[in-house]
Design an enzyme around this catalytic site. Structure first.
Site, PDB file in Angstrom:
ATOM      1  N   LYS A  12       0.867  -1.176   0.000  1.00  0.00           N
ATOM      2  CA  LYS A  12       0.000   0.000   0.000  1.00  0.00           C
ATOM      3  C   LYS A  12       0.902   1.223   0.000  1.00  0.00           C
ATOM      4  O   LYS A  12       1.670   1.451   0.937  1.00  0.00           O
ATOM      5  CB  LYS A  12      -0.893   0.007   1.238  1.00  0.00           C
ATOM      6  CG  LYS A  12      -1.760   1.250   1.332  1.00  0.00           C
ATOM      7  CD  LYS A  12      -2.661   1.199   2.548  1.00  0.00           C
ATOM      8  CE  LYS A  12      -3.530   2.437   2.632  1.00  0.00           C
ATOM      9  NZ  LYS A  12      -4.385   2.425   3.828  1.00  0.00           N
TER      10      LYS A  12
ATOM     11  N   LYS B  51      -2.261  -1.555  -3.863  1.00  0.00           N
ATOM     12  CA  LYS B  51      -3.040  -0.326  -3.830  1.00  0.00           C
ATOM     13  C   LYS B  51      -2.148   0.898  -3.930  1.00  0.00           C
ATOM     14  O   LYS B  51      -1.159   0.945  -3.209  1.00  0.00           O
ATOM     15  CB  LYS B  51      -3.802  -0.344  -2.506  1.00  0.00           C
ATOM     16  CG  LYS B  51      -4.522   0.900  -2.144  1.00  0.00           C
ATOM     17  CD  LYS B  51      -5.115   0.699  -0.799  1.00  0.00           C
ATOM     18  CE  LYS B  51      -5.767   1.985  -0.374  1.00  0.00           C
ATOM     19  NZ  LYS B  51      -6.320   1.903   0.934  1.00  0.00           N
TER      20      LYS B  51
HETATM   21  C1  PBG Z   1      -6.758   3.970   5.398  1.00  0.00           C
HETATM   22  C2  PBG Z   1      -7.224   3.683   4.011  1.00  0.00           C
HETATM   23  C3  PBG Z   1      -7.134   4.570   2.953  1.00  0.00           C
HETATM   24  C4  PBG Z   1      -7.716   3.963   1.869  1.00  0.00           C
HETATM   25  C5  PBG Z   1      -8.154   2.706   2.271  1.00  0.00           C
HETATM   26  N1  PBG Z   1      -7.817   2.544   3.609  1.00  0.00           N
HETATM   27  C6  PBG Z   1      -6.641   5.960   2.905  1.00  0.00           C
HETATM   28  C7  PBG Z   1      -5.358   6.307   3.485  1.00  0.00           C
HETATM   29  O1  PBG Z   1      -4.471   5.463   3.635  1.00  0.00           O
HETATM   30  O2  PBG Z   1      -5.227   7.477   3.825  1.00  0.00           O
HETATM   31  C8  PBG Z   1      -7.833   4.606   0.526  1.00  0.00           C
HETATM   32  C9  PBG Z   1      -8.850   4.064  -0.380  1.00  0.00           C
HETATM   33  C10 PBG Z   1      -9.280   5.022  -1.427  1.00  0.00           C
HETATM   34  O3  PBG Z   1      -8.675   6.095  -1.653  1.00  0.00           O
HETATM   35  O4  PBG Z   1     -10.278   4.689  -2.085  1.00  0.00           O
HETATM   36  N2  PBG Z   1      -6.405   2.876   6.135  1.00  0.00           N
HETATM   37 ZN    ZN Z   2      -5.891   3.802   8.099  1.00  0.00          ZN
END
Ligand code: PBG
Ligand code: ZN
Length: 323
Positions: free
Chosen positions: A193, A246
């Site tokens: 991620k 992601k």
């Molecule tokens: C936070 C999380 C995020 C997303 C999924 N889980 C945002 C972040 O890390 O700030 C993003 C998903 C999206 O942008 O659709 N745990």
């Molecule tokens: Zn988070």
């Protein structure tokens, strides 16, 4: 001469030799659950991100099931911050899981603290010490995440999906699930991620924008493909059943590498900013929304993703997106 255009001569030839499909089953819609009843609001406007209360969530889940979905991703957005309730069976997240019971959908529950912490970080902030700057404390965060995962699994979530990027949380979640007789729960780990610019709309919908600093101390540097492979290897070694990449489109190489290296299901998250790039360009009349959405989804599948979490998913059962 090699005449590959033979394959492209008619519509039926094109259809017959299509290598990659996007079945409705492969698309996972994501919803943001809030308190109250009768709530159904797109937030921010036109973002494709929907805040629903438990009653409308259930309706939406049934619609998704009828439209061919097999799973749903659930995020809770409690109106009051605080960790106390995050680990309880009465939490909003657990209520959301129970609200989807009997719909026939596999319930994937997000495991993270950023909608609960006052500062919007994905873990517990610790002030600087020994001359080090402050940061999210790994090990105390992992303990809370494990308890949160147990509460969600005990509420009926078939899949728990830790999205926090702490080290060692898959092992801790696995151990806690086993300890509490919930060892049959699947763990979908956000392995690679990235600390991405593409999460903007989500942070509004989830009310989870960091109030100070950023997430680069725990989410990955988008420049690092080899480090992403180490993250994946660690999560598999710790007992993850599935791996998540992601964002999706900016990490197609990692999706393909993960597909080649491991035989676990690979899931890609087409995040809120990726949706926005297509949806906003289409709203501006620059591109065709349906064709562009289909092309992004088929590319993510072609790279090797089994499942794609996507805000385009509801377009399928609304009849607006034909895959
Ligand atoms: C936070 C999380 C995020 C997303 C999924 N889980 C945002 C972040 O890390 O700030 C993003 C998903 C999206 O942008 O659709 N745990
Ligand atoms: Zn988070």
């Amino acid at each position: 001469m090699l005449r590959n255009r033979r394959f492209r001569r008619t519509e039926s030839l094109l259809r017959l030799f299509t290598e990659t499909d996007v079945p409705a089953r492969a698309l996972v819609p994501a919803y943001f659950v809030v308190e109250g009843s009768g709530v159904r609001r797109e937030l921010p406007e036109n973002s494709g991100l929907w805040q629903l209360s438990c009653d409308t969530l259930r309706e939406e889940a049934q619609r998704a099931r009828d439209g061919g979905a097999e799973a749903i991703m659930l995020f809770a957005v409690p109106s009051e911050k605080g960790l106390a309730r995050a680990t309880e069976g009465s939490s909003l997240a657990c209520q959301a899981v129970r609200a989807c019971e009997g719909t026939g959908l596999v319930r994937m529950a997000d495991v993270c603290l950023c909608s609960y912490t006052a500062d919007g970080h994905c873990g517990l902030w610790r002030e600087g010490h020994h001359g080090r700057p402050g940061g999210v404390d790994n090990d105390s965060t992992v303990e809370v995440l494990a308890e949160m995962a147990v509460a969600l699994a005990a509420s009926g979530a078939e899949v728990v999906a830790p999205s926090d990027m702490m080290d060692g949380r898959v092992a801790a979640i696995r151990a806690a699930l086993e300890r509490d007789g919930l060892g049959d729960t699947l763990v979908l780990s956000y392995a690679a991620k990235m600390a991405s610019a593409m999460y903007g709309p989500f942070r509004h919908a989830a009310d989870s924008a960091p109030q100070h600093g950023d997430r680069r101390g725990y989410q990955m540097n988008p420049a690092n493909g080899r480090e992403a492979m180490r993250e994946m290897a660690a999560d598999i070694a710790e007992g993850a059943d599935m791996l998540m990449m992601k964002p999706a489109l900016t990490n197609l190489d990692l999706i393909a590498a993960a597909r080649a290296r491991w035989d676990v299901p690979i899931v890609a998250y087409q995040v809120s900013g990726e949706y926005a790039m297509v949806a906003e360009a289409a709203r501006a009349g620059r591109i065709d929304r349906q064709r562009a959405a289909r092309e992004t989804l088929v590319s993510i599948r072609r790279a090797g993703a089994d499942l794609v979490v996507s805000y385009f998913a509801p377009d399928v059962w609304a009849g607006k997106l034909v895959l």
